[in-house]
Structure formats: structure tokens, C-alpha cells
Design a protein around this motif. Structure first.
Motif, PDB file in Angstrom:
ATOM      1  N   ALA A  43       4.954   7.914  10.396  1.00 22.96           N
ATOM      2  CA  ALA A  43       3.759   7.329   9.999  1.00 22.96           C
ATOM      3  C   ALA A  43       3.843   5.933   9.543  1.00 22.96           C
ATOM      4  CB  ALA A  43       2.625   8.238   9.086  1.00 22.96           C
ATOM      5  N   TRP A  44       4.744   6.020   8.256  1.00 21.20           N
ATOM      6  CA  TRP A  44       4.981   4.811   7.526  1.00 21.20           C
ATOM      7  C   TRP A  44       5.265   3.546   8.478  1.00 21.20           C
ATOM      8  CZ3 TRP A  44       9.151   2.011   6.287  1.00 21.20           C
ATOM      9  CH2 TRP A  44       9.079   1.029   5.376  1.00 21.20           C
ATOM     10  N   GLY A  45       6.429   4.096   9.201  1.00 21.52           N
ATOM     11  CA  GLY A  45       6.831   2.948  10.279  1.00 21.52           C
ATOM     12  C   GLY A  45       5.899   2.554  11.322  1.00 21.52           C
ATOM     13  N   LEU A  46       4.822   3.099  11.436  1.00 23.99           N
ATOM     14  CA  LEU A  46       4.017   2.818  12.364  1.00 23.99           C
ATOM     15  C   LEU A  46       2.969   1.680  11.804  1.00 23.99           C
ATOM     16  CD1 LEU A  46       2.055   2.898  15.279  1.00 23.99           C
ATOM     17  CD2 LEU A  46       0.786   5.010  14.101  1.00 23.99           C
ATOM     18  N   SER A  47       2.849   1.955  10.355  1.00 27.94           N
ATOM     19  CA  SER A  47       1.832   1.063   9.677  1.00 27.94           C
ATOM     20  C   SER A  47       2.840  -0.271   9.373  1.00 27.94           C
ATOM     21  CB  SER A  47       1.557   1.535   8.371  1.00 27.94           C
ATOM     22  OG  SER A  47       0.646   2.645   8.558  1.00 27.94           O
ATOM     23  N   GLN A  48       4.000  -0.217   9.167  1.00 26.04           N
ATOM     24  CA  GLN A  48       5.160  -1.125   8.866  1.00 26.04           C
ATOM     25  C   GLN A  48       4.911  -2.082  10.287  1.00 26.04           C
ATOM     26  OE1 GLN A  48       6.508  -2.056   6.237  1.00 26.04           O
ATOM     27  NE2 GLN A  48       8.070  -3.471   6.852  1.00 26.04           N
ATOM     28  N   TRP A  49       5.142  -1.416  11.471  1.00 25.95           N
ATOM     29  CA  TRP A  49       5.200  -2.172  12.745  1.00 25.95           C
ATOM     30  C   TRP A  49       3.802  -2.860  13.067  1.00 25.95           C
ATOM     31  CZ3 TRP A  49       2.672  -0.959  17.462  1.00 25.95           C
ATOM     32  CH2 TRP A  49       3.174  -1.521  18.603  1.00 25.95           C
ATOM     33  N   LYS A  50       2.809  -2.446  12.390  1.00 24.97           N
ATOM     34  CA  LYS A  50       1.203  -3.032  12.702  1.00 24.97           C
ATOM     35  C   LYS A  50       1.147  -4.080  11.665  1.00 24.97           C
ATOM     36  CE  LYS A  50      -1.018   0.411  15.422  1.00 24.97           C
ATOM     37  NZ  LYS A  50      -1.642  -0.308  16.211  1.00 24.97           N
ATOM     38  N   GLU A  51       2.149  -4.144  10.605  1.00 24.94           N
ATOM     39  CA  GLU A  51       1.795  -5.053   9.423  1.00 24.94           C
ATOM     40  C   GLU A  51       0.658  -4.788   8.576  1.00 24.94           C
ATOM     41  OE1 GLU A  51       2.585  -9.168  10.813  1.00 24.94           O
ATOM     42  OE2 GLU A  51       4.524  -8.770  11.294  1.00 24.94           O
ATOM     43  N   ASP A  52       0.378  -3.204   8.466  1.00 24.74           N
ATOM     44  CA  ASP A  52      -0.613  -2.811   7.928  1.00 24.74           C
ATOM     45  C   ASP A  52      -0.414  -2.495   6.487  1.00 24.74           C
ATOM     46  OD1 ASP A  52      -3.178  -1.609   7.460  1.00 24.74           O
ATOM     47  OD2 ASP A  52      -2.905   0.109   8.664  1.00 24.74           O
ATOM     48  N   SER A  53      -0.345  -3.255   5.499  1.00 21.05           N
ATOM     49  CA  SER A  53       0.026  -2.942   4.345  1.00 21.05           C
ATOM     50  C   SER A  53      -1.078  -2.023   3.682  1.00 21.05           C
ATOM     51  CB  SER A  53       0.584  -4.306   3.146  1.00 21.05           C
ATOM     52  OG  SER A  53      -1.014  -5.210   3.220  1.00 21.05           O
ATOM     53  N   GLU A  54      -2.239  -2.491   4.029  1.00 13.43           N
ATOM     54  CA  GLU A  54      -3.624  -1.555   3.384  1.00 13.43           C
ATOM     55  C   GLU A  54      -3.345  -0.188   3.793  1.00 13.43           C
ATOM     56  OE1 GLU A  54      -8.322  -1.279   3.836  1.00 13.43           O
ATOM     57  OE2 GLU A  54      -7.178  -3.135   4.296  1.00 13.43           O
ATOM     58  N   GLY A  55      -2.997   0.013   4.917  1.00 11.01           N
ATOM     59  CA  GLY A  55      -2.590   1.234   5.628  1.00 11.01           C
ATOM     60  C   GLY A  55      -1.605   1.992   4.893  1.00 11.01           C
ATOM     61  N   GLN A  56      -0.568   1.312   4.628  1.00  5.82           N
ATOM     62  CA  GLN A  56       0.578   1.885   3.978  1.00  5.82           C
ATOM     63  C   GLN A  56      -0.160   2.345   2.486  1.00  5.82           C
ATOM     64  OE1 GLN A  56       3.451  -1.333   4.060  1.00  5.82           O
ATOM     65  NE2 GLN A  56       4.553  -0.142   5.707  1.00  5.82           N
ATOM     66  N   HIS A  57      -0.763   1.798   1.817  1.00  6.52           N
ATOM     67  CA  HIS A  57      -1.258   2.101   0.727  1.00  6.52           C
ATOM     68  C   HIS A  57      -2.204   3.420   0.699  1.00  6.52           C
ATOM     69  CE1 HIS A  57       0.072  -1.942  -0.770  1.00  6.52           C
ATOM     70  NE2 HIS A  57       0.397  -1.126  -1.964  1.00  6.52           N
ATOM     71  N   GLN A  58      -3.028   3.497   1.876  1.00  6.17           N
ATOM     72  CA  GLN A  58      -3.623   4.581   1.960  1.00  6.17           C
ATOM     73  C   GLN A  58      -2.507   5.923   2.286  1.00  6.17           C
ATOM     74  OE1 GLN A  58      -6.544   3.689   5.037  1.00  6.17           O
ATOM     75  NE2 GLN A  58      -7.324   1.838   3.985  1.00  6.17           N
ATOM     76  N   LEU A  59      -1.717   5.416   2.900  1.00  2.36           N
ATOM     77  CA  LEU A  59      -0.804   6.614   3.379  1.00  2.36           C
ATOM     78  C   LEU A  59      -0.188   7.143   2.039  1.00  2.36           C
ATOM     79  CD1 LEU A  59       0.747   8.409   5.360  1.00  2.36           C
ATOM     80  CD2 LEU A  59       2.497   6.640   5.432  1.00  2.36           C
ATOM     81  N   TYR A  60       0.322   6.369   1.222  1.00  5.96           N
ATOM     82  CA  TYR A  60       0.869   6.751  -0.254  1.00  5.96           C
ATOM     83  C   TYR A  60      -0.117   7.343  -1.218  1.00  5.96           C
ATOM     84  CZ  TYR A  60       4.034   2.624   0.667  1.00  5.96           C
ATOM     85  OH  TYR A  60       4.957   2.013   1.395  1.00  5.96           O
ATOM     86  N   TRP A  61      -1.344   6.972  -1.031  1.00  9.35           N
ATOM     87  CA  TRP A  61      -2.301   7.821  -1.908  1.00  9.35           C
ATOM     88  C   TRP A  61      -2.806   9.036  -1.235  1.00  9.35           C
ATOM     89  CZ3 TRP A  61      -4.193   7.415  -6.387  1.00  9.35           C
ATOM     90  CH2 TRP A  61      -4.229   6.406  -7.108  1.00  9.35           C
ATOM     91  N   SER A  62      -2.827   9.269   0.146  1.00 13.95           N
ATOM     92  CA  SER A  62      -2.792  10.340   0.914  1.00 13.95           C
ATOM     93  C   SER A  62      -1.805  11.546   0.632  1.00 13.95           C
ATOM     94  CB  SER A  62      -3.031  10.422   2.541  1.00 13.95           C
ATOM     95  OG  SER A  62      -4.057   9.393   2.939  1.00 13.95           O
ATOM     96  N   LEU A  63      -0.656  10.860   0.864  1.00 15.24           N
ATOM     97  CA  LEU A  63       0.599  11.839   0.731  1.00 15.24           C
ATOM     98  C   LEU A  63       0.941  12.422  -0.959  1.00 15.24           C
ATOM     99  CD1 LEU A  63       3.451  10.198   2.841  1.00 15.24           C
ATOM    100  CD2 LEU A  63       2.145  12.293   3.307  1.00 15.24           C
ATOM    101  N   GLY A  64       0.832  11.392  -1.843  1.00 14.35           N
ATOM    102  CA  GLY A  64       0.528  11.522  -3.177  1.00 14.35           C
ATOM    103  C   GLY A  64      -0.579  12.557  -3.565  1.00 14.35           C
ATOM    104  N   SER A  65      -1.861  12.443  -3.236  1.00  9.39           N
ATOM    105  CA  SER A  65      -2.639  13.652  -3.659  1.00  9.39           C
ATOM    106  C   SER A  65      -2.413  14.841  -3.057  1.00  9.39           C
ATOM    107  CB  SER A  65      -3.933  12.701  -3.402  1.00  9.39           C
ATOM    108  OG  SER A  65      -4.019  12.646  -1.791  1.00  9.39           O
ATOM    109  N   THR A  66      -1.898  14.860  -1.609  1.00 16.07           N
ATOM    110  CA  THR A  66      -1.573  15.954  -1.134  1.00 16.07           C
ATOM    111  C   THR A  66      -0.516  16.828  -1.997  1.00 16.07           C
ATOM    112  OG1 THR A  66      -2.307  15.255   1.053  1.00 16.07           O
ATOM    113  CG2 THR A  66      -0.745  16.881   0.939  1.00 16.07           C
TER     114      THR A  66
END
Length: 179
Positions: A43-66
Motif C-alpha cells: 500500500a505504501w509502495g502504491l502511494s510512492q509509485w503514484k508520488e502521493d506523499s499526502e496519501g502516504q501521510h494518511q496511511l501513516y496516520w491510519s496504521l498508527g491509530s490502528t
């Protein structure tokens, strides 16, 4: 810079996989440990591939809060595992984190992209019950925790997103378009 980030992520995944494999007792259990690392990493790699740094931050928050939610519940509830190996059965951390990653992909990039992620996360949940590490309720609770945290922290990337809703006496579809 981008290749250095990918190298660091690959090394981290390798170390985590090695540490999980030394503790696993069966092929099914090992595969759930691999899924725990690979599903969020892809999932992180997909965001990296799409150059979606905002999405990566959202993933970090999602995983961290989980992770925080799951660990707090494990600590507070203190339920014995089916195999007797510990008192941290409820909820399933493997399932909560993999469903968080799958829901992140669904929310951010759409249903078509997320189907393999949900299939893999479902397998991880099943494997935790099959390996006698969790009860079914632990896995269902973990999936719900991951789903809700990712839903809260993740916004659509762009394009059109359709989601179902239900309210007191009504059901329908939401259409979201971002430009």
C-alpha cells in the motif's frame, strides 16, 4: 532520494519478515506474518509509485491509530489466546493492520485497486484463527478497527468515488468527485 527510500523500506520489510519467520510454527502462520508486513508495504509502495506523499501521510496516520487502538484494547481486555501462548488475543493486530492498509487503498484509490488487498487481509484474518492465535471475534474486531481508522484518516486521491450509506430509514449512494 526516491531509490534510497525504497531501499530503506525493503530492508525494513526484510528484517521484519526474518524476525517473524523465526517465531512462526506453521506455513499458514508464517504466511500471516508475511501478509502483516507486505500488505501495508505494498500500500505504501502504491502511494510512492503514484508520488502521493499526502496519501502516504494518511496511511501513516491510519496504521498508527490502528496500532495504538489495537494495543490499548489488548492491554485493557487481556484475553487469553486459544493456544494459551499469551493474554493478548483480543483484538487481532495482524487483522487490524492489514484491513487498515486495505481500506486505505480502497478509500484513496478505489474498489478495483483494493480488491487484492482485501482478499489478502481476509486471508490473514482466516490464518490467525486457523493457527489458533485468535478467536473469530478477535479477527472480526481487528478488521473493524482497521477499517474504521483508515476510513477516518483517508481521503480520495482524485477521480470519482462511490460509497454506500444508510441512515434512519434510508439507504443510498454517495458520489464524490475531486478535481
Amino acid at each position: 532520494m526516491k531509490s534510497l527510500s525504497m531501499l530503506k523500506a525493503s530492508l525494513l520489510c526484510g528484517v521484519l519478515l526474518f524476525s517473524f519467520n523465526t517465531q512462526a510454527k506453521s506455513t499458514v502462520e508464517t504466511s500471516s506474518d508475511v501478509g502483516l508486513v507486505l500488505i501495508p508495504a505494498i500500500a505504501w509502495g502504491l502511494s510512492q509509485w503514484k508520488e502521493d506523499s499526502e496519501g502516504q501521510h494518511q496511511l501513516y496516520w491510519s496504521l498508527g491509530s490502528t496500532l495504538v487502538t489495537t494495543e490499548l484494547l489488548k492491554y485493557a481486555i487481556h484475553e487469553r489466546r486459544p493456544d494459551g501462548s499469551g493474554n493478548d488475543s483480543f483484538p487481532s493486530g495482524h487483522t487490524s493492520l492489514t484491513f487498515s492498509a486495505a481500506t486505505y487503498v480502497q478509500q484513496r484509490y478505489g474498489w478495483k485497486t483494493s480488491l487484492p488487498f482485501y482478499a489478502a487481509a481476509t486471508y490473514v484474518g482466516w490464518s490467525r484463527v486457523d493457527s489458533d492465535k485468535h478467536y473469530t471475534k478477535d479477527v472480526l474486531a481487528g478488521a473493524l478497527i482497521g477499517y474504521l481508522n483508515a476510513r477516518y484518516f483517508t481521503e480520495p486521491y482524485h477521480g470519482v468515488q462511490v460509497s454506500a450509506y444508510s441512515d434512519a430509514g434510508s439507504i443510498g449512494l454517495n458520489l464524490h468527485m475531486a478535481f
